[in-house]
Design an enzyme around this catalytic site. Structure first.
Site, short mmCIF file in Angstrom:
data_model
loop_
_atom_site.label_atom_id
_atom_site.label_comp_id
_atom_site.label_asym_id
_atom_site.label_seq_id
_atom_site.Cartn_x
_atom_site.Cartn_y
_atom_site.Cartn_z
N LYS A 91 -54.55 5.60 -26.25
CA LYS A 91 -53.14 6.01 -26.41
C LYS A 91 -52.61 5.90 -27.83
O LYS A 91 -51.72 6.66 -28.21
CB LYS A 91 -52.24 5.22 -25.45
CG LYS A 91 -52.50 5.59 -23.99
CD LYS A 91 -51.58 4.85 -23.05
CE LYS A 91 -52.01 5.08 -21.61
NZ LYS A 91 -51.13 4.44 -20.64
N ASP A 137 -45.07 6.97 -19.51
CA ASP A 137 -45.33 5.71 -18.79
C ASP A 137 -44.04 4.90 -18.66
O ASP A 137 -43.71 4.40 -17.59
CB ASP A 137 -46.35 4.84 -19.54
CG ASP A 137 -47.76 5.37 -19.41
OD1 ASP A 137 -48.08 6.02 -18.40
OD2 ASP A 137 -48.55 5.13 -20.35
#
Ligand code: ATR
Length: 265
Positions: free
Chosen positions: A75, A109
């Site tokens: 990420k 997220d």
């Protein structure tokens, strides 16, 4: 790098990149969403080792792919590859969704987790862990305006995260969760078969969330349930972050019910 795409369906236009990737339920929910909306293109899992994320993203962009999800451990590499990032991605310091057309990175997220939070009148929240996943949770709790504590095995990381997102750290080596009514496990202890030094109260109970999911409840959620806490695994967060990613790629409302059915929630 082209070898990576050997055997991948020529109609693939979306992917989830990570390592390992075999356990990911993203292909299931995203493929079902594409089908339900009558959209062309397939969504495939790609195992991409650390250090190769940027190269793979460039290749997919060149080949006209539409979007990707990014998972552990890529990420931050994805964040570095993007030319432009959403505010959430910058604040969380991670990109989990890429739009290839304009090389833009998002983080769904944090917002996805935010949508799974219940209404609590007097929230007392605790985050276990202070790694990448904990950042998205801390971001969401700050966004909701709830006070929160962070406990981590290595206290210095908890201290840093608390300082950055306006929480407080728990400096003790063990945790008494009786002081809280929402406890979120973001650690990878369960994945390694290790137990967390958590003490459950014998009376009452709140909500225990685990951001991971698997065929069985995590050891953390199993103990919570044994002490009469409500439990929720990471599928609700998976669904919401996936729905937000789908909406960003397609501009259409995500068929959440179809997606939820795929992962039995
Ligand atoms: P992620 O991006 O998935 O959050 P990470 O950044 O590697 O992954 O963070 C893993 C988290 O799980 C950390 O908070 C780690 O604690 P440390 O900072 O002390 O390493 C935590 N963790 C992993 N194994 C653990 C264990 N056996 N007991 C407690 N915490 C553990």
């Amino acid at each position: 790098m082209k070898n990576l795409l050997r055997g991948v369906s020529p109609s693939a236009r979306y992917a989830v990149l990570g390592d390992p990737i075999g356990h990911s339920l993203s292909p299931k929910i995203q493929q079902a969403a594409l089908r339900a909306c009558g959209l062309p293109g397939e969504y495939v899992p790609l195992r991409v080792p650390s250090g190769s994320c940027g190269e793979v993203l460039s290749l997919l962009a060149e080949q006209g792919w539409i979007g990707a999800n990014i998972t552990v451990p890529l990420k931050t590499e994805a964040l570095e590859w993007c030319q432009d990032c959403s505010v959430e991605a910058r604040e969380i310091g991670a990109v989990n969704t890429v739009l290839f057309a304009d090389r833009r990175g998002l983080n769904t997220d944090g917002p996805g987790f935010l949508r799974t939070l219940p209404d609590l009148t007097a929230p007392r929240a605790l985050i276990l862990g202070a790694g990448g996943a904990a950042r998205a949770v801390a971001w969401a709790l700050r966004q909701r305006g709830w006070p929160f504590f962070i406990w981590n095995r290595s206290p210095s990381r908890a201290e840093q995260l608390a300082e950055e997102f306006g929480g407080q750290m728990l400096p003790t080596p063990e945790v008494d969760v009786g002081d809280f009514n929402l406890v979120v496990n973001t650690t990878s202890a369960g994945l390694h078969g290790q137990a967390l030094p958590v003490h459950w109260p014998t009376k009452g109970g709140g909500l225990a969330l685990d951001i991971s999911y698997g065929r069985e409840l995590s050891p953390f959620l199993r103990s919570a349930a044994a002490f009469s806490w409500s439990v929720q695994d990471g599928r609700a967060m998976l669904l919401e972050q996936g729905a937000l990613a789908f909406e960003a790629w397609t501009g259409l409302p995500a068929p959440r019910e179809v997606m939820a059915r795929e992962i039995e929630i």
